[in-house]
Scaffold this motif. Structure first.
Motif, PDB file in Angstrom:
ATOM      1  N   ASN A 272     -45.833  28.403  -0.997  1.00 53.04           N
ATOM      2  CA  ASN A 272     -44.542  27.437  -0.619  1.00 53.04           C
ATOM      3  C   ASN A 272     -44.588  26.516  -2.020  1.00 53.04           C
ATOM      4  OD1 ASN A 272     -45.693  26.270   2.200  1.00 53.04           O
ATOM      5  ND2 ASN A 272     -48.365  27.139   1.350  1.00 53.04           N
TER       6      ASN A 272
ATOM      7  N   THR B  46     -43.889  21.747   2.427  1.00 56.92           N
ATOM      8  CA  THR B  46     -45.029  23.003   2.752  1.00 56.92           C
ATOM      9  C   THR B  46     -45.405  23.146   4.134  1.00 56.92           C
ATOM     10  OG1 THR B  46     -46.749  21.574   1.265  1.00 56.92           O
ATOM     11  CG2 THR B  46     -45.622  22.633   0.387  1.00 56.92           C
ATOM     12  N   LYS B  47     -46.353  23.666   4.178  1.00 56.72           N
ATOM     13  CA  LYS B  47     -46.713  23.677   5.460  1.00 56.72           C
ATOM     14  C   LYS B  47     -48.402  24.092   5.351  1.00 56.72           C
ATOM     15  CE  LYS B  47     -42.699  24.026   8.250  1.00 56.72           C
ATOM     16  NZ  LYS B  47     -41.803  25.302   9.133  1.00 56.72           N
TER      17      LYS B  47
ATOM     18  N   SER C 284     -50.110  27.709   5.520  1.00 60.77           N
ATOM     19  CA  SER C 284     -49.298  28.416   5.496  1.00 60.77           C
ATOM     20  C   SER C 284     -49.563  29.268   4.020  1.00 60.77           C
ATOM     21  CB  SER C 284     -48.057  27.900   5.728  1.00 60.77           C
ATOM     22  OG  SER C 284     -46.851  28.859   5.006  1.00 60.77           O
TER      23      SER C 284
ATOM     24  N   ASP D 123     -42.660  31.907  11.131  1.00 54.60           N
ATOM     25  CA  ASP D 123     -42.377  30.767  12.414  1.00 54.60           C
ATOM     26  C   ASP D 123     -40.533  30.858  12.452  1.00 54.60           C
ATOM     27  OD1 ASP D 123     -41.383  28.941   9.933  1.00 54.60           O
ATOM     28  OD2 ASP D 123     -42.831  27.377  10.157  1.00 54.60           O
TER      29      ASP D 123
ATOM     30  N   ASP E 192     -39.360  28.236  10.860  1.00 56.62           N
ATOM     31  CA  ASP E 192     -38.350  28.117   9.596  1.00 56.62           C
ATOM     32  C   ASP E 192     -38.574  28.840   8.717  1.00 56.62           C
ATOM     33  OD1 ASP E 192     -37.371  25.956  10.256  1.00 56.62           O
ATOM     34  OD2 ASP E 192     -39.774  24.991  10.193  1.00 56.62           O
TER      35      ASP E 192
ATOM     36  N   PHE F   3     -40.862  30.013   7.661  1.00 53.19           N
ATOM     37  CA  PHE F   3     -42.848  30.079   6.608  1.00 53.19           C
ATOM     38  C   PHE F   3     -43.296  30.959   7.429  1.00 53.19           C
ATOM     39  CE2 PHE F   3     -40.909  26.334   4.937  1.00 53.19           C
ATOM     40  CZ  PHE F   3     -41.642  26.091   3.800  1.00 53.19           C
TER      41      PHE F   3
END
Length: 507
Positions: A327, A333-334, A337, A399, A401, A403
């Motif tokens: 990340n 940031t997720k 993830s 996902d 995006d 990630f």
């Protein structure tokens, strides 16, 4: 010419007087660390160790670690860092499996009799040279063998680093294989150097960076993201051999630590220490990095709120030098993830037949960070490598995006306090106990370690061994992070029609 030791040499040349290492009251400048590493290199050459040879190192986070690590690299030899919790039988295995010619071993402490175990393991192995790293600073004698300081006496502090090719092996990192016996991942100078450079570039840089080095330096995470990236950055490394949350926070406050990398349990423990008033939040911390296992989202949120620093989570394995995904700073940031692949690295999801999957699959990695292979194990290498891709055994989803989120780990692996533990290896050892008929080992949830190791045992018909006796026996036989802390006797274990133990029913 590409030698990983450049991360130390370049800094020693550019900022010789800057503090490289802090340990207790010791303040060691870059010039000194480089000089002692040169002496270690001269010592090795004088004993006939050189390019292509393997040299093992068993040492906690003490100044000895960089002295010896970079000294070995300078000669063109390969460093084989060993986990300090290994027992003698395991040390002998690693020395022989890696073809180690020399072994540097810390004397240890009453709580961790590493010197004793190391000497015994050395004597059971084919290694030729043993150097004891004394617990008492600069002691020239050791009960376990030749003291490093006696051996370095008269050795020159100048050394011309041996030229190594980018693909020459710099480090062999042992990783517990699902087949029971640990395998050595061969990492080249290019693997290790580029991974340290990319890691360094990803993090916020300050003029007065001080890194807390409490992740074990013998482990890929601490070695690359803390020591090698820190030395490349010309930062100061504050060494803490054993992580204790209050001690870590006290040191962070005293030494104005700016960078901390740890496993999730360390974040959890520091949060708890601050909450209970046992320690203060360090005001200088600007970068916090988590890896080794997935950090619980609640811990991530609480840490960010309490410490005022977002936690950057990453992913990697010994086989990937180790960083593969992260990340990254300056990008969204997720929580939960592992981020996106780092610079120069590709990731994809595959099925058992290597076919690409869209949303969920096993992570495969390709790039400058992927190992050459497992040392002397072409079959094991072929199982995990194809066209430059390495299959990790970790299942993830991606996902929209790009990630990645880890879904599950390589089948049954247990991660206890950041260390990978493979149940099968433990089961094999338990089965050597005269009273044990069958063993099944699983990870069960644990508040501070993430997972704890539990063994379900079917005893032999006339056996009288108790749970406590079996745990005590395991403690003597296996490394401290591996042995089961919980034992439960059963008359039968759930099985499939083909006789495979159904571990999911035991968890």
């Amino acid at each position: 010419m590409l030698n990983l030791s450049v991360v130390l040499e370049d800094s020693a040349r550019e900022v010789p007087d800057r503090t490289a290492v802090i340990f207790g009251d010791l303040r060691l400048p870059y010039s000194l660390v480089n000089t002692v590493a040169n002496q270690v290199a001269n010592l090795l050459v004088s004993r006939g160790v050189g390019k292509g040879d393997k040299v093992a190192l068993a040492c906690p986070n003490l100044p000895y670690f960089p002295f010896v690590y970079f000294g070995i690299l300078k000669t063109g030899a390969t460093v084989v860092p060993l986990n300090v919790l290994l027992q003698s039988r395991e040390i002998a295995y690693h020395l022989d499996d890696s073809d180690a010619k020399a072994f540097f071993c810390f004397e240890g402490t009453p709580e961790l009799p590493l010197g004793e175990r190391g000497r015994k393991g050395f004597e059971e192995s084919g290694a030729e040279h043993f150097f004891a790293l004394p617990a008492q600073a600069f002691a020239t004698e050791s009960p376990h063998g030749e003291s490093l300081w006696a051996a370095l006496d008269g050795m020159s502090g100048e050394f011309e680093t041996v030229q190594t090719a980018p693909d020459d092996t710099a480090v062999i990192l042992y990783t517990s294989g699902t087949t029971g016996q640990p395998k050595g991942a061969e990492l080249s100078h290019q693997n290790m150097l580029v991974n340290a450079m990319v890691s360094d570039e990803m993090f916020l840089r300050q003029d007065d960076d001080v890194f807390l080095a409490t992740l074990p330096l013998f482990h890929s995470f601490g070695q690359t993201t803390v020591m090698n990236a820190g030395f490349r950055r010309r930062a100061t490394l504050a060494l803490l051999p054993r992580f204790e949350p209050v001690e870590a926070l006290t040191l962070m406050n005293a030494e104005k630590i700016t960078f901390f990398a740890g496993v999730p349990t360390m974040f959890w423990a520091m949060l708890t220490a601050v909450r209970t008033g046992a320690a203060e939040v360090p005001p200088t911390l600007t970068t916090a990095v988590s890896g080794g296992a997935a950090i619980p989202v609640e811990v991530l949120k609480d840490f960010s709120a309490t410490f005022g620093v977002g936690v950057l989570e990453g992913y990697g394995l010994s086989e990937t030098s180790p960083v593969a995904a992260f990340n990254q700073r300056g990008r969204p940031t997720k929580p939960g993830s592992i981020g996106t692949p780092i610079w120069g690295v590709e990731m994809k999801l595959i099925d058992a037949e290597w076919n690409t999957q869209d949303e969920v699959g096993e992570i495969a990695v390709r790039g400058h960070n992927v190992m050459k292979g497992y040392y002397n194990r072409p079959e094991a290498t072929a199982e995990v490598m194809r066209d430059g891709w390495f299959r990790t055994g970790d299942v993830a989803r991606r996902d929209e995006d790009g990630f990645y989120f880890i879904v599950d780990r390589a089948k049954d692996m247990v991660i206890r306090g950041g260390f990978n533990v493979y149940p099968r290896e433990i089961e094999e050892v338990l089965m050597t106990h005269p009273a044990v008929s069958l063993a099944a080992v699983v990870g069960v949830p644990h508040d501070s370690h993430g997972e704890e190791i539990k063994a379900y045992i079917i005893r032999k018909a006339d056996a009288t061994v108790t749970e406590d006796e079996l745990i005590a026996w395991s403690r003597e036989t296996m490394a401290a992070y591996k042995y089961p802390r919980i034992v439960e006797f059963r008359d039968a274990l759930p099985m499939t029609a083909t006789g495979k133990i159904l571990k999911r029913e035991l968890r």
